[in-house]
Design an enzyme around this catalytic site. Structure first.
Site, PDB file in Angstrom:
ATOM      1  N   LYS A  86      37.303  71.376  -7.260  1.00  0.00           N
ATOM      2  CA  LYS A  86      37.946  70.308  -8.055  1.00  0.00           C
ATOM      3  C   LYS A  86      37.200  69.008  -7.800  1.00  0.00           C
ATOM      4  O   LYS A  86      36.985  68.625  -6.648  1.00  0.00           O
ATOM      5  CB  LYS A  86      39.405  70.130  -7.629  1.00  0.00           C
ATOM      6  CG  LYS A  86      40.361  71.050  -8.364  1.00  0.00           C
ATOM      7  CD  LYS A  86      41.767  70.861  -7.858  1.00  0.00           C
ATOM      8  CE  LYS A  86      42.446  69.659  -8.442  1.00  0.00           C
ATOM      9  NZ  LYS A  86      43.798  69.460  -7.858  1.00  0.00           N
TER      10      LYS A  86
HETATM   11  C1  E4P Z   1      46.780  68.948  -9.422  1.00  0.00           C
HETATM   12  O1  E4P Z   1      45.696  69.388  -9.579  1.00  0.00           O
HETATM   13  C2  E4P Z   1      47.066  67.508  -9.227  1.00  0.00           C
HETATM   14  O2  E4P Z   1      46.354  67.068  -8.115  1.00  0.00           O
HETATM   15  C3  E4P Z   1      48.547  67.321  -9.052  1.00  0.00           C
HETATM   16  O3  E4P Z   1      49.238  68.123  -9.973  1.00  0.00           O
HETATM   17  C4  E4P Z   1      49.028  65.896  -9.116  1.00  0.00           C
HETATM   18  O4  E4P Z   1      50.440  65.934  -9.143  1.00  0.00           O
HETATM   19  P1  E4P Z   1      51.346  64.681  -8.773  1.00  0.00           P
HETATM   20  O5  E4P Z   1      51.184  63.674  -9.855  1.00  0.00           O
HETATM   21  O6  E4P Z   1      52.744  65.242  -8.716  1.00  0.00           O
HETATM   22  O7  E4P Z   1      50.876  64.181  -7.449  1.00  0.00           O
END
Ligand code: E4P
Length: 231
Positions: A86
């Site tokens: 990622k």
């Molecule tokens: C996933 O890849 C993201 O990092 C995550 O869903 C962010 O979620 P949040 O906005 O609840 O922190």
């Protein structure tokens, strides 16, 4: 649509994999730090629980493209299986994405808030783009609208990159994202439970069992079959 668990908690991952059709796990540095444990053994344990065929998305922490590429190569060696690095969508991230594509390492471009960030990430070679629905909603934007336009834009331009919508707080957000055609959502373990539960479902189950027991007593079908065999 694929359902992915957004967690690094081993108990939550174990439970979700057992009870739901989970396609993989996504993590980010915040989610990892919540576990307050050794990073390498944590990601190895996640891989062990989900097996080699489910996706495991781990976020890079280097700030420059060279560092991100090196992290991706090392992480792939450590966790193996269906691995995605990622990468946050900024210039260094895009540079790293282009390099990693040439090396055959799969990329999920993350922290996406605009349609054109998604487009650039896709053209750079990302396999998935991860737009943040709830964080968009929180800034008086419309997360579902942004995701819908990304899905449509990829169709118009015949782009194969998939949309992995992230950052959810409600069932309604997840449902609307399904309706605009995103290929995947990543959600918390709590949301898997919330998606499943409905009081009328529970009422129906209780009702069926009460009717059954009023006729056959507190035995299930398997016990009836066993009793029959023993006659
Ligand atoms: C996933 O890849 C993201 O990092 C995550 O869903 C962010 O979620 P949040 O906005 O609840 O922190």
């Amino acid at each position: 649509m694929m359902y992915i668990i957004d967690s690094a908690n081993l108990d939550q991952i174990r439970e979700c994999v057992e009870y739901y059709p989970v396609a993989g796990v996504t993590t980010n540095p915040t989610i990892i730090s919540r576990e307050k444990t050794d990073f390498i053994s944590l990601i190895k344990s996640i891989r062990e629980i989900i097996g080699p065929d489910r996706m495991l998305h781990i976020q890079a922490t280097s700030h420059d493209a060279e560092g991100i590429v090196r992290e991706a190569v090392s992480l792939q060696g450590i966790v193996g299986g269906d691995f995605y690095i990622k990468i946050p969508v900024n210039p260094e991230g895009l540079k790293a994405t282009m390099a990693l594509k040439k090396m055959g390492i799969k990329v999920t471009e993350t922290a996406i808030f605009t349609q054109q960030q998604a487009m650039l990430a896709a053209i750079a070679g990302a396999d998935f783009v991860a737009p943040y629905v709830n964080r968009l909603d929180n800034i008086v934007s419309d997360g579902v609208h942004v995701v819908g336009e990304i899905v449509d834009m990829f169709k118009i331009h015949d782009i194969k990159t998939k949309v992995l919508a992230a950052s959810f707080k409600t069932v309604e957000q997840i449902h609307k994202i399904a309706m605009v055609g995103a290929q995947a959502v990543t959600i918390s373990a709590d949301l898997f439970q919330t998606l499943t539960y409905h009081p009328l479902t529970q009422y129906a189950i209780d009702d069926f069992i009460a009717d059954w027991e009023s006729c056959y007593g507190k035995v299930d079908i398997l016990q009836i079959i066993e009793n029959q065999k023993n006659k």
